[in-house]
Design an enzyme around this catalytic site. Structure first.
Site, PDB file in Angstrom:
ATOM      1  N   SER A   1       2.419  -9.902  -0.085  1.00 50.33           N
ATOM      2  CA  SER A   1       3.474 -10.068   0.845  1.00 50.33           C
ATOM      3  C   SER A   1       3.511 -11.783   1.005  1.00 50.33           C
ATOM      4  O   SER A   1       2.399 -12.311   0.770  1.00 50.33           O
ATOM      5  CB  SER A   1       2.938  -9.736   2.241  1.00 50.33           C
ATOM      6  OG  SER A   1       3.973 -10.116   3.161  1.00 50.33           O
TER       7      SER A   1
ATOM      8  N   TYR B   1      -2.910  -8.244   8.974  1.00 48.76           N
ATOM      9  CA  TYR B   1      -1.998  -8.148   7.732  1.00 48.76           C
ATOM     10  C   TYR B   1      -2.061  -9.105   6.861  1.00 48.76           C
ATOM     11  O   TYR B   1      -2.208  -8.853   5.667  1.00 48.76           O
ATOM     12  CB  TYR B   1      -0.565  -7.922   8.608  1.00 48.76           C
ATOM     13  CG  TYR B   1       0.348  -7.597   7.283  1.00 48.76           C
ATOM     14  CD1 TYR B   1       0.581  -6.004   6.941  1.00 48.76           C
ATOM     15  CD2 TYR B   1       1.133  -8.365   7.048  1.00 48.76           C
ATOM     16  CE1 TYR B   1       1.359  -5.761   6.015  1.00 48.76           C
ATOM     17  CE2 TYR B   1       2.172  -8.155   5.962  1.00 48.76           C
ATOM     18  CZ  TYR B   1       2.109  -6.968   5.505  1.00 48.76           C
ATOM     19  OH  TYR B   1       3.223  -6.496   4.586  1.00 48.76           O
TER      20      TYR B   1
HETATM   21  N1  LIG Z   1       9.065  -4.048   3.977  1.00 44.76           N
HETATM   22  C1  LIG Z   1       8.831  -5.120   3.701  1.00 44.76           C
HETATM   23  O1  LIG Z   1       9.620  -5.913   4.359  1.00 44.76           O
HETATM   24  C2  LIG Z   1       7.647  -5.582   3.045  1.00 44.76           C
HETATM   25  C3  LIG Z   1       7.626  -7.009   2.906  1.00 44.76           C
HETATM   26  C4  LIG Z   1       6.217  -7.455   2.265  1.00 44.76           C
HETATM   27  C5  LIG Z   1       5.467  -6.597   1.778  1.00 44.76           C
HETATM   28  N2  LIG Z   1       5.513  -5.190   2.034  1.00 44.76           N
HETATM   29  C6  LIG Z   1       4.466  -4.211   1.620  1.00 44.76           C
HETATM   30  O2  LIG Z   1       5.058  -3.175   0.933  1.00 44.76           O
HETATM   31  C7  LIG Z   1       4.311  -1.959   0.862  1.00 44.76           C
HETATM   32  C8  LIG Z   1       5.380  -0.833   1.532  1.00 44.76           C
HETATM   33  O3  LIG Z   1       5.509  -1.219   2.856  1.00 44.76           O
HETATM   34  P1  LIG Z   1       6.922  -0.645   3.396  1.00 44.76           P
HETATM   35  O4  LIG Z   1       7.845  -1.530   3.905  1.00 44.76           O
HETATM   36  O5  LIG Z   1       7.606   0.114   2.219  1.00 44.76           O
HETATM   37  O6  LIG Z   1       6.155   0.347   4.558  1.00 44.76           O
HETATM   38  P2  LIG Z   1       6.642   1.801   5.019  1.00 44.76           P
HETATM   39  O7  LIG Z   1       8.236   1.943   4.919  1.00 44.76           O
HETATM   40  O8  LIG Z   1       6.225   1.646   6.634  1.00 44.76           O
HETATM   41  O9  LIG Z   1       5.836   2.721   4.094  1.00 44.76           O
HETATM   42  C9  LIG Z   1       4.438   2.451   4.045  1.00 44.76           C
HETATM   43  C10 LIG Z   1       3.887   3.746   2.926  1.00 44.76           C
HETATM   44  O10 LIG Z   1       2.581   3.534   3.069  1.00 44.76           O
HETATM   45  C11 LIG Z   1       1.956   4.974   3.266  1.00 44.76           C
HETATM   46  N3  LIG Z   1       0.845   4.995   3.857  1.00 44.76           N
HETATM   47  C12 LIG Z   1       0.566   4.446   5.108  1.00 44.76           C
HETATM   48  N4  LIG Z   1      -0.710   4.657   5.531  1.00 44.76           N
HETATM   49  C13 LIG Z   1      -1.479   5.461   4.459  1.00 44.76           C
HETATM   50  C14 LIG Z   1      -2.258   6.171   4.327  1.00 44.76           C
HETATM   51  N5  LIG Z   1      -3.576   6.013   5.184  1.00 44.76           N
HETATM   52  N6  LIG Z   1      -2.772   6.943   3.013  1.00 44.76           N
HETATM   53  C15 LIG Z   1      -1.664   7.122   2.300  1.00 44.76           C
HETATM   54  N7  LIG Z   1      -0.488   6.579   2.383  1.00 44.76           N
HETATM   55  C16 LIG Z   1      -0.121   5.597   3.606  1.00 44.76           C
HETATM   56  C17 LIG Z   1       3.115   5.710   3.987  1.00 44.76           C
HETATM   57  O11 LIG Z   1       3.146   7.077   3.969  1.00 44.76           O
HETATM   58  P3  LIG Z   1       2.782   8.200   4.822  1.00 44.76           P
HETATM   59  O12 LIG Z   1       2.982   7.647   6.396  1.00 44.76           O
HETATM   60  O13 LIG Z   1       3.455   9.306   4.551  1.00 44.76           O
HETATM   61  O14 LIG Z   1       1.308   8.223   4.683  1.00 44.76           O
HETATM   62  C18 LIG Z   1       4.720   4.908   3.532  1.00 44.76           C
HETATM   63  O15 LIG Z   1       4.782   5.659   2.173  1.00 44.76           O
HETATM   64  C19 LIG Z   1       3.222  -2.691   2.112  1.00 44.76           C
HETATM   65  O16 LIG Z   1       2.087  -2.690   1.432  1.00 44.76           O
HETATM   66  C20 LIG Z   1       3.671  -3.642   2.570  1.00 44.76           C
HETATM   67  O17 LIG Z   1       2.533  -4.417   3.293  1.00 44.76           O
HETATM   68  C21 LIG Z   1       6.857  -4.634   2.489  1.00 44.76           C
END
Ligand SMILES: NC(=O)c1ccc[n+]([C@@H]2O[C@H](COP(=O)([O-])OP(=O)(O)OC[C@H]3O[C@@H](n4cnc5c(N)ncnc54)[C@H](OP(=O)(O)O)[C@@H]3O)[C@@H](O)[C@H]2O)c1
Length: 272
Positions: A142, A155
């Protein structure tokens, strides 16, 4: 790794957000995909949708915070597909809160899901990739790992560690046919963890911090595999010059980051 068609990708956090979009993008490239997260129904729904695209897709409900489940995920994938060519360590949780108020359990869980799981899963998959002489690990970092965000200490710390972890891996894996990349997205505007922040603040991120889309992140993930890129920052406008200033002139960099982000991040971390 130039050729993706017919190869196998294992992606964590595939049930929604960026992971779901990346899984579909990999399938469009002709990859078979293994989908891991904790929500079986969402994973099954996505697997069914992906199978319609003419590739194989399997859902393995997995809590990445549980080492035994990670080992099982790798074994089950190898048994079913024979190889893991691409590993996408995408599962992640946010923990935006003033650090003196954050629950200690949330600190531990954030490290466990974002960092420990990434490092363990990579440890379990790498021997198989090295034996095959090919493979690519993509770690979802990130921009919070490029400069620690106020009110997002746990984070940001995990994301900074994921960047260093990727650099170490690349140093070790040079010329083995196996490699690793880290993707650093800014705020994704179309779903994912920053939706929560949007709901809390009642508005989007300030325009000058820029943003990205989930599709752009998926494209970057594929580019990182095909072109073996060390690190891709996915944001518009480009933030690399700001991070370069932070490195070269820490006091000036800190001032820029503070005036552009602190107010917004403080709002985002306020829950009551
Ligand atoms: N969205 C952004 O703007 C952004 C920006 C920078 C970086 N990121 C990074 O991108 C990645 C995805 O983020 P996102 O925005 O798509 O988040 P999100 O919509 O909240 O999705 C998170 C995913 O992680 C899974 N997860 C959470 N805890 C888990 C566990 N204990 N075991 C297995 N799976 C788990 C969730 O599935 P379940 O709840 O079904 O387990 C879900 O599929 C993350 O690493 C985040 O830090 C996102």
């Amino acid at each position: 790794m130039k050729e993706l068609r017919g190869r196998t990708a294992l992606i964590t956090g595939a049930s929604r957000g960026l992971g779901l979009v990346i899984a579909k993008a990999l399938a469009r490239e002709g990859m078979n995909v293994v989908l891991a997260a904790r929500s079986p129904e969402l994973l099954e729904q996505l697997a069914a949708e992906i199978r319609q695209m003419g590739v194989r897709a399997i859902a393995y409900p997995t809590d990445v915070a549980d080492e035994a489940q990670l080992r099982h995920l790798v074994e089950a994938t190898l048994q079913e597909f024979g190889s893991i060519d691409v590993l996408i360590n995408n599962a992640g949780i946010e923990a935006f809160r003033p650090y003196h108020l954050i629950n200690p359990e949330d600190i531990v869980q954030t490290i466990q899901v974002n960092l420990t799981a990434t490092m363990l899963l990579t440890r379990f998959v790498l021997p198989h990739m090295l034996k095959a002489g090919r493979g690519h690990v993509v770690n979802m970092g990130s921009t919070a790992g490029k400069y620690g965000p106020a009110f997002g200490a746990a984070y940001g710390a995990t994301k900074a560690a994921m960047i260093a972890f990727t650099q170490s891996l690349r140093g070790e894996l040079y010329k083995t046919g196996v490699s690793a990349s880290v993707i650093c997205p800014g705020f994704a505007t179309d779903g994912g963890i920053y939706e929560v922040i949007k709901q809390r603040t009642g508005r989007g991120t300030p325009w000058y911090l820029g943003s990205t889309s989930a599709e752009a992140v998926a494209k970057a993930a594929i580019k990182s595999i095909r072109n073996d890129r060390p690190e891709l920052i996915v944001n518009f406008p480009a933030l690399r010059p700001v991070f370069a200033i932070c490195q070269a002139f820490p006091r000036l960099g800190e001032w820029i980051v503070r005036v552009t982000t602190r107010r917004f991040l403080k709002q985002a971390a306020t829950r009551d």
